[in-house]
Write a protein that holds these residues in place. Sequence first.
Motif, short mmCIF file in Angstrom:
data_model
loop_
_atom_site.label_atom_id
_atom_site.label_comp_id
_atom_site.label_asym_id
_atom_site.label_seq_id
_atom_site.Cartn_x
_atom_site.Cartn_y
_atom_site.Cartn_z
N ARG A 98 0.83 -1.20 0.00
CA ARG A 98 0.00 0.00 0.00
C ARG A 98 0.87 1.26 0.00
O ARG A 98 0.55 2.25 -0.68
N TRP A 99 1.97 1.23 0.76
CA TRP A 99 2.89 2.37 0.84
C TRP A 99 3.54 2.64 -0.52
O TRP A 99 3.66 3.79 -0.96
N LEU A 100 3.94 1.57 -1.22
CA LEU A 100 4.55 1.72 -2.54
C LEU A 100 3.56 2.34 -3.53
O LEU A 100 3.90 3.23 -4.32
N LYS A 101 2.30 1.87 -3.47
CA LYS A 101 1.28 2.42 -4.38
C LYS A 101 1.02 3.88 -4.07
O LYS A 101 0.92 4.72 -4.97
N ALA A 102 0.91 4.19 -2.77
CA ALA A 102 0.60 5.57 -2.37
C ALA A 102 1.69 6.54 -2.81
O ALA A 102 1.42 7.70 -3.14
N ASN A 103 2.94 6.05 -2.84
CA ASN A 103 4.07 6.89 -3.22
C ASN A 103 4.46 6.73 -4.69
O ASN A 103 5.48 7.27 -5.12
N ARG A 104 3.64 5.97 -5.44
CA ARG A 104 3.86 5.76 -6.87
C ARG A 104 5.29 5.30 -7.18
O ARG A 104 5.92 5.73 -8.13
N VAL A 105 5.79 4.40 -6.34
CA VAL A 105 7.15 3.89 -6.49
C VAL A 105 7.24 3.01 -7.73
O VAL A 105 6.40 2.14 -7.96
N GLN A 106 8.28 3.24 -8.52
CA GLN A 106 8.48 2.46 -9.75
C GLN A 106 9.44 1.30 -9.55
O GLN A 106 9.35 0.29 -10.25
N LEU A 107 10.40 1.47 -8.64
CA LEU A 107 11.46 0.48 -8.52
C LEU A 107 11.91 0.38 -7.06
O LEU A 107 12.08 1.40 -6.38
N VAL A 108 12.11 -0.87 -6.60
CA VAL A 108 12.64 -1.14 -5.26
C VAL A 108 13.94 -1.91 -5.41
O VAL A 108 14.01 -2.89 -6.16
N HIS A 109 14.99 -1.46 -4.72
CA HIS A 109 16.25 -2.20 -4.65
C HIS A 109 16.41 -2.69 -3.22
O HIS A 109 16.58 -1.89 -2.30
N VAL A 110 16.33 -4.00 -3.03
CA VAL A 110 16.41 -4.60 -1.69
C VAL A 110 17.76 -5.29 -1.55
O VAL A 110 18.21 -5.99 -2.45
N HIS A 111 18.41 -5.10 -0.39
CA HIS A 111 19.83 -5.43 -0.28
C HIS A 111 20.17 -6.64 0.59
O HIS A 111 21.35 -6.98 0.71
N ASP A 112 19.19 -7.28 1.22
CA ASP A 112 19.55 -8.39 2.10
C ASP A 112 18.40 -9.39 2.18
O ASP A 112 17.28 -9.12 1.75
N PHE A 113 18.69 -10.54 2.76
CA PHE A 113 17.74 -11.66 2.80
C PHE A 113 16.44 -11.28 3.50
O PHE A 113 15.35 -11.42 2.94
#
Length: 384
Positions: free
Chosen positions: A89-104
């Motif tokens: 929901r947070w990603l949609k609300a902020n119209r995020v296009q890309l997430v880079h996740v760095h750990d398990f």
Amino acid sequence: MRREDARMGQEPLRLVQFTRSFHIGGTEVQVLELLRGLPSSYQLQVSVLEGEGPLMESVWKLGHAPEVFSLNGSLIQPNTLFQIHRMSRWLKANRVQLVHVHDFYSSIIAVPAAKLAGAKVIVGRLDLSHWQGKARRKLHAQMTRMADHVVANAEAIRQLLIHEEGLPESRISVIHNGLDLQRFDARAAEGLKDTLPDTGGVPTVIHVANMNHPVKRQEDLLLALAMLRHEGTKLNAWFVGDGPRRPELEQMARELGVADGVHFLGQRSDVPALYGQATFGVLCSTAEGMSNAVMEGMAAGLPMVVTRVGGNPDLITDGERGLVVEPERPAQLAQAFRRLLANPQEARKMGKAARGFVARELSLEKLVRRHDALYRQVAGLPPG
């Protein structure tokens, strides 16, 4: 024309950097460098599992207030699903296009959340998963396969992803860690923060690693030192780091008769200055990703003796920037030490080449530039 100028008028790329926390560690430092270095054509946001750590102040100073998605302990509880949906929901609300996740652990939340939100997601694979049990490795592989792209920081990790986890080569990029040489040199110039044992003019090898897990194999270094002592070769050692294994390592040093030349320095904040006081460095692990300890030793102009595992061969070419030995072979370690001690001019040449490699291949500018290009590619934007 500057890259930022070339992109004027374009909608900023909405990117989230997601890491477990901002405690001091190799991954966290690399995330911080990306936050500092990415151009103004990004709208950056930060999320974490734990809103704590000494690097958090640097994140705040950059203008970021990380959004926290806490696991509250075990993965196997309803809260995990709640945090996945909350992040979606947070990603949609902020119209995020890309997430880079760095750990398990962060990937367990970020990958499904990004998929639910319709955002692209890049998973960072920064070690050989040697610390994970079978179930966690399987889960990590599943999260990695779900991602749109994967960043490995060493060729050995790319090979593992292809041959053990079945990922297509086209979905993997190798981007080596970066090191801020200017900041490293400034820290070195600050000098020692605490006293050092008197070496009496005897050459010193430095080993920087935690003492939490047997994978670091400090035992092999102690055995190599005992071999040299037995034949009359003098070499002191500084063990930098701490952890639950320290008492048994100290006991082993006593039993081998080398305790008078082996100094356990604990955690130190002046590692760049310590490197400057040593003769050469060593990392004798049985598994590694892209070791920041090796990179910092190289930045200090030290020839490094490393084991042929993980990302070590990406950093050290045997006989050029240091020496490479097989893991769990203390006799080979001892032989490498003999070579450096017997040929100080060659050792200095290797150290100089190591420093040059860091400046040339492991710069922060290169780290940021390659991530920038990858982000735009995965987001479907034209090159900058």
